[in-house]
Design a protein around this motif. Structure first.
Motif, PDB file in Angstrom:
ATOM      1  N   GLN A  40      99.661 -53.873 -41.321  1.00  0.00           N
ATOM      2  CA  GLN A  40      98.475 -53.364 -41.053  1.00  0.00           C
ATOM      3  C   GLN A  40      98.515 -51.973 -41.331  1.00  0.00           C
ATOM      4  O   GLN A  40      99.233 -51.128 -41.459  1.00  0.00           O
ATOM      5  CB  GLN A  40      98.636 -53.313 -39.309  1.00  0.00           C
ATOM      6  CG  GLN A  40      98.370 -54.720 -38.620  1.00  0.00           C
ATOM      7  CD  GLN A  40      98.441 -54.438 -36.996  1.00  0.00           C
ATOM      8  OE1 GLN A  40      99.423 -54.156 -36.649  1.00  0.00           O
ATOM      9  NE2 GLN A  40      97.297 -54.415 -36.335  1.00  0.00           N
ATOM     10  N   GLU A  41      97.241 -51.719 -42.110  1.00  0.00           N
ATOM     11  CA  GLU A  41      96.704 -50.466 -42.500  1.00  0.00           C
ATOM     12  C   GLU A  41      95.978 -49.731 -41.299  1.00  0.00           C
ATOM     13  O   GLU A  41      95.625 -50.482 -40.426  1.00  0.00           O
ATOM     14  CB  GLU A  41      95.807 -50.576 -43.733  1.00  0.00           C
ATOM     15  CG  GLU A  41      96.513 -51.206 -44.883  1.00  0.00           C
ATOM     16  CD  GLU A  41      97.791 -50.992 -45.495  1.00  0.00           C
ATOM     17  OE1 GLU A  41      97.752 -49.618 -45.054  1.00  0.00           O
ATOM     18  OE2 GLU A  41      98.248 -51.363 -46.373  1.00  0.00           O
ATOM     19  N   VAL A  42      95.612 -48.498 -41.530  1.00  0.00           N
ATOM     20  CA  VAL A  42      94.981 -47.781 -40.331  1.00  0.00           C
ATOM     21  C   VAL A  42      93.627 -48.221 -40.131  1.00  0.00           C
ATOM     22  O   VAL A  42      92.837 -48.832 -41.375  1.00  0.00           O
ATOM     23  CB  VAL A  42      94.747 -46.444 -40.642  1.00  0.00           C
ATOM     24  CG1 VAL A  42      94.108 -46.027 -42.077  1.00  0.00           C
ATOM     25  CG2 VAL A  42      94.102 -45.509 -39.425  1.00  0.00           C
ATOM     26  N   GLY A  43      93.231 -48.852 -38.955  1.00  0.00           N
ATOM     27  CA  GLY A  43      92.118 -49.280 -38.760  1.00  0.00           C
ATOM     28  C   GLY A  43      92.090 -50.978 -38.597  1.00  0.00           C
ATOM     29  O   GLY A  43      90.978 -51.695 -38.194  1.00  0.00           O
TER      30      GLY A  43
ATOM     31  N   ASP B 220     100.878 -46.130 -31.644  1.00  0.00           N
ATOM     32  CA  ASP B 220     100.187 -46.573 -33.245  1.00  0.00           C
ATOM     33  C   ASP B 220      99.798 -48.248 -33.039  1.00  0.00           C
ATOM     34  O   ASP B 220      99.091 -48.267 -34.096  1.00  0.00           O
ATOM     35  CB  ASP B 220     101.885 -46.687 -34.020  1.00  0.00           C
ATOM     36  CG  ASP B 220     102.286 -45.312 -34.318  1.00  0.00           C
ATOM     37  OD1 ASP B 220     101.623 -44.456 -34.102  1.00  0.00           O
ATOM     38  OD2 ASP B 220     103.366 -45.160 -34.766  1.00  0.00           O
ATOM     39  N   GLY B 221      99.921 -48.751 -32.043  1.00  0.00           N
ATOM     40  CA  GLY B 221      99.388 -50.014 -32.091  1.00  0.00           C
ATOM     41  C   GLY B 221     100.523 -51.086 -32.316  1.00  0.00           C
ATOM     42  O   GLY B 221     101.774 -50.785 -32.413  1.00  0.00           O
ATOM     43  N   GLY B 222     100.285 -52.198 -32.927  1.00  0.00           N
ATOM     44  CA  GLY B 222     101.063 -53.299 -33.202  1.00  0.00           C
ATOM     45  C   GLY B 222     101.462 -54.203 -31.957  1.00  0.00           C
ATOM     46  O   GLY B 222     100.795 -54.496 -31.015  1.00  0.00           O
ATOM     47  N   PHE B 223     102.786 -54.835 -31.971  1.00  0.00           N
ATOM     48  CA  PHE B 223     103.287 -55.575 -30.813  1.00  0.00           C
ATOM     49  C   PHE B 223     102.754 -55.181 -29.570  1.00  0.00           C
ATOM     50  O   PHE B 223     102.953 -54.191 -29.167  1.00  0.00           O
ATOM     51  CB  PHE B 223     104.636 -56.014 -31.125  1.00  0.00           C
ATOM     52  CG  PHE B 223     105.227 -56.873 -30.069  1.00  0.00           C
ATOM     53  CD1 PHE B 223     104.991 -58.147 -30.167  1.00  0.00           C
ATOM     54  CD2 PHE B 223     105.711 -56.385 -28.796  1.00  0.00           C
ATOM     55  CE1 PHE B 223     105.339 -59.360 -29.202  1.00  0.00           C
ATOM     56  CE2 PHE B 223     106.317 -57.316 -27.898  1.00  0.00           C
ATOM     57  CZ  PHE B 223     106.173 -58.668 -28.025  1.00  0.00           C
ATOM     58  N   CYS B 224     102.118 -55.965 -28.755  1.00  0.00           N
ATOM     59  CA  CYS B 224     102.016 -55.943 -27.474  1.00  0.00           C
ATOM     60  C   CYS B 224     102.516 -57.051 -26.536  1.00  0.00           C
ATOM     61  O   CYS B 224     102.546 -58.095 -27.075  1.00  0.00           O
ATOM     62  CB  CYS B 224     100.698 -55.354 -27.163  1.00  0.00           C
ATOM     63  SG  CYS B 224      99.256 -56.537 -27.511  1.00  0.00           S
TER      64      CYS B 224
ATOM     65  N   PRO C 290      95.300 -53.142 -32.397  1.00  0.00           N
ATOM     66  CA  PRO C 290      94.761 -52.442 -33.721  1.00  0.00           C
ATOM     67  C   PRO C 290      95.699 -51.274 -34.091  1.00  0.00           C
ATOM     68  O   PRO C 290      96.359 -50.432 -33.180  1.00  0.00           O
ATOM     69  CB  PRO C 290      93.420 -52.057 -33.482  1.00  0.00           C
ATOM     70  CG  PRO C 290      93.026 -52.589 -31.993  1.00  0.00           C
ATOM     71  CD  PRO C 290      94.107 -53.076 -31.291  1.00  0.00           C
ATOM     72  N   TRP C 291      95.859 -51.173 -35.290  1.00  0.00           N
ATOM     73  CA  TRP C 291      96.878 -50.235 -35.814  1.00  0.00           C
ATOM     74  C   TRP C 291      96.286 -48.663 -36.006  1.00  0.00           C
ATOM     75  O   TRP C 291      95.110 -48.710 -36.750  1.00  0.00           O
ATOM     76  CB  TRP C 291      97.392 -50.540 -37.021  1.00  0.00           C
ATOM     77  CG  TRP C 291      98.542 -49.848 -37.907  1.00  0.00           C
ATOM     78  CD1 TRP C 291      98.428 -48.975 -39.015  1.00  0.00           C
ATOM     79  CD2 TRP C 291      99.798 -49.626 -37.283  1.00  0.00           C
ATOM     80  NE1 TRP C 291      99.799 -48.362 -38.970  1.00  0.00           N
ATOM     81  CE2 TRP C 291     100.590 -48.867 -37.887  1.00  0.00           C
ATOM     82  CE3 TRP C 291     100.449 -50.221 -36.180  1.00  0.00           C
ATOM     83  CZ2 TRP C 291     101.852 -48.586 -37.887  1.00  0.00           C
ATOM     84  CZ3 TRP C 291     102.019 -50.034 -35.873  1.00  0.00           C
ATOM     85  CH2 TRP C 291     102.656 -49.224 -36.647  1.00  0.00           C
ATOM     86  N   THR C 292      96.574 -47.709 -35.558  1.00  0.00           N
ATOM     87  CA  THR C 292      96.052 -46.565 -35.510  1.00  0.00           C
ATOM     88  C   THR C 292      97.021 -45.468 -36.287  1.00  0.00           C
ATOM     89  O   THR C 292      96.332 -44.247 -36.824  1.00  0.00           O
ATOM     90  CB  THR C 292      95.775 -46.008 -34.275  1.00  0.00           C
ATOM     91  OG1 THR C 292      97.161 -45.588 -33.586  1.00  0.00           O
ATOM     92  CG2 THR C 292      95.178 -46.664 -33.366  1.00  0.00           C
ATOM     93  N   ALA C 293      98.028 -45.638 -36.981  1.00  0.00           N
ATOM     94  CA  ALA C 293      98.949 -44.846 -37.665  1.00  0.00           C
ATOM     95  C   ALA C 293      98.498 -44.802 -38.957  1.00  0.00           C
ATOM     96  O   ALA C 293      97.968 -45.742 -39.749  1.00  0.00           O
ATOM     97  CB  ALA C 293     100.449 -45.172 -37.469  1.00  0.00           C
ATOM     98  N   SER C 294      98.597 -43.610 -39.673  1.00  0.00           N
ATOM     99  CA  SER C 294      98.478 -43.341 -41.074  1.00  0.00           C
ATOM    100  C   SER C 294      99.378 -44.308 -41.943  1.00  0.00           C
ATOM    101  O   SER C 294      98.961 -44.518 -43.089  1.00  0.00           O
ATOM    102  CB  SER C 294      98.273 -41.853 -41.250  1.00  0.00           C
ATOM    103  OG  SER C 294      99.731 -41.255 -41.147  1.00  0.00           O
ATOM    104  N   HIS C 295     100.377 -44.436 -41.714  1.00  0.00           N
ATOM    105  CA  HIS C 295     101.305 -45.290 -42.471  1.00  0.00           C
ATOM    106  C   HIS C 295     101.119 -46.738 -42.229  1.00  0.00           C
ATOM    107  O   HIS C 295     100.623 -47.218 -41.231  1.00  0.00           O
ATOM    108  CB  HIS C 295     102.776 -44.869 -42.335  1.00  0.00           C
ATOM    109  CG  HIS C 295     103.237 -45.172 -40.819  1.00  0.00           C
ATOM    110  ND1 HIS C 295     103.326 -44.266 -39.754  1.00  0.00           N
ATOM    111  CD2 HIS C 295     104.021 -46.459 -40.322  1.00  0.00           C
ATOM    112  CE1 HIS C 295     103.743 -45.020 -38.776  1.00  0.00           C
ATOM    113  NE2 HIS C 295     104.299 -46.084 -39.169  1.00  0.00           N
TER     114      HIS C 295
END
Length: 405
Positions: free
Chosen positions: A212-215, A263-267, A318-323
């Motif tokens: 996942q990219e940011v957003g 950061d988002g990702g797995f939940c 949703p992914w919120t981190a810059s990496h």
């Protein structure tokens, strides 16, 4: 075989309240209590099955030792070792701590810290970079935040950026395939996978890397013990019986990039693998704040390994981190269970060429361990099953026209 000794028999009158003898009976002439015990022992001896050796008297002092030698338990039942079929795989030794077993049974998932070394993570990331052109974005009807015909505002991200997927890692040329193949029988994972699925666990799905990219959008919550329609999700089932956990489909995640708490990702909805009710659609879409507060996003560092049962309700935020997020997921199943079918008629040759014997054992198609199934031992070695007796094989060939039914 079972010995009765006057010299060590506790007189009933000398038993304390706990039932233990305060002192050993030293009489050479049996007292009435001891004579009654003799008569009881004789009556028990007369009731023993004819195939058991008869002894003049019976006393439990020597029963355990004699029974262990003969494979018969203290109560006359066959011991577990004797009952275990000679073709069965060895009894699995518990490889999880009590705390880890408690947390997995409680929540339906667990995060094992620092499973993969920095060198292993670096090697995997370099392999991914070398095949970055095989990364595919999910767009249009493939978007993961609008499944089941519902658009989730909470999961849509920036409404443009989709999740990106990559496969084929096991079939890459060396050395790029090696960090991904080693997950199949990693020394830190073997005891856990064996505990959760039994001896002879197998790879059920081709490994998949999710990025996942940011957003980037999330993924509608899915899985669970009961489907949205209210039917039991048998192919994903988690169960606990007679002191053992079993997972019909278990996901193992190799984390290649940090996923912090925001950061988002797995939940996941902890404990939902034991639910008896269907998933409310508003929970699957995170549309109801009252329900959404039960969703947790655990922090997972690169090198960690997330393991969860597919029976637990889970998804992606949703992914919120810059990496870039990088998670490689593997799905395993017990020896005789299956969900996927990528192994039919066989796995692609590129995926298995050059694998170790232990890795190939994990790649076996689904069938019971008693059918001569190789398996991974506790130390990571490949173990061959004991062959079935020739007379059984010969008979099966007569009846079925093949070695196996």
């Amino acid at each position: 075989w079972l010995e009765f000794s006057v010299g060590v028999l506790p007189c009933p009158s000398e038993l304390n309240r706990s039932g233990r003898a305060r002192r050993k009976h030293a009489c050479t002439t049996p007292c009435p209590s001891m004579m009654a015990a003799h008569r009881f022992a004789a009556s028990v001896s007369r009731q023993l099955p004819l195939w058991l050796p008869q002894a003049p008297g019976l006393w439990a002092r020597t029963a355990t030792t004699a029974a262990s030698a003969s494979g018969v338990g203290h109560s006359g039942h066959l011991s577990a070792d004797l009952l275990r079929n000679q073709h069965d795989v060895p009894k699995a030794e518990s490889g999880m701590s009590h705390a880890d077993k408690y947390l997995f049974d409680l929540n339906g998932y667990i995060v094992l810290r620092s499973v993969f070394s920095e060198e292993e993570v670096d090697a995997a990331n370099k392999a991914v970079d070398a095949h970055i052109d095989t990364l595919h974005e999910r767009t249009g009807r493939l978007r993961t935040s609008a499944l089941y015909g519902r658009e989730s505002k909470a999961l849509k991200g920036d409404s443009v950026t989709g999740r990106k997927d990559m496969g084929g890692m096991l079939g890459w040329g060396k050395p790029h395939c090696e960090p991904f193949r080693q997950v199949l029988c990693h020394p830190r994972l073997i005891p856990v996978l064996t505990e959760l699925m039994g001896v002879g666990y197998r790879l059920d799905h081709s490994p998949l890397m999710i990025t996942q990219e940011v957003g980037a959008e999330g993924h509608t919550l899915h899985g669970g013990a009961v489907t949205e329609s209210g039917e039991p999700a048998w192919p994903l089932a988690y169960s606990f019986s007679h002191g053992q956990m079993r997972n019909q489909l278990l996901t193992v995640c190799m984390q290649l990039a940090d996923a912090g708490p925001e950061d988002g990702g797995f939940c996941v909805v902890p404990g939902s693998h034991k639910s008896n009710y269907s998933v409310p659609p508003a929970l699957a879409d995170l549309a109801d704040p009252t329900l959404a507060e039960h969703v947790k996003q655990p922090a997972i560092a690169k090198g960690d390994c997330l393991i969860f049962t597919e029976a637990v309700l889970h998804g992606t935020l949703p992914w919120t981190a810059s990496h870039q997020r990088r998670t490689v997921i593997y799905r395993f199943a017990p020896a005789g269970s299956a969900y996927g079918r990528g192994y039919q008629p066989t796995w692609p040759a590129a995926m298995t060429d050059g694998m170790t014997a232990a890795q190939l054992a994990v790649m076996e198609s689904p069938y019971h361990p008693r059918m001569n199934r190789p398996f991974v031992g506790a130390s990571g070695e490949a173990c061959e099953a004991r062959p079935r007796e020739a007379f059984k094989v010969e008979f099966d060939e007569k009846v079925f026209g093949s070695r196996y039914f």
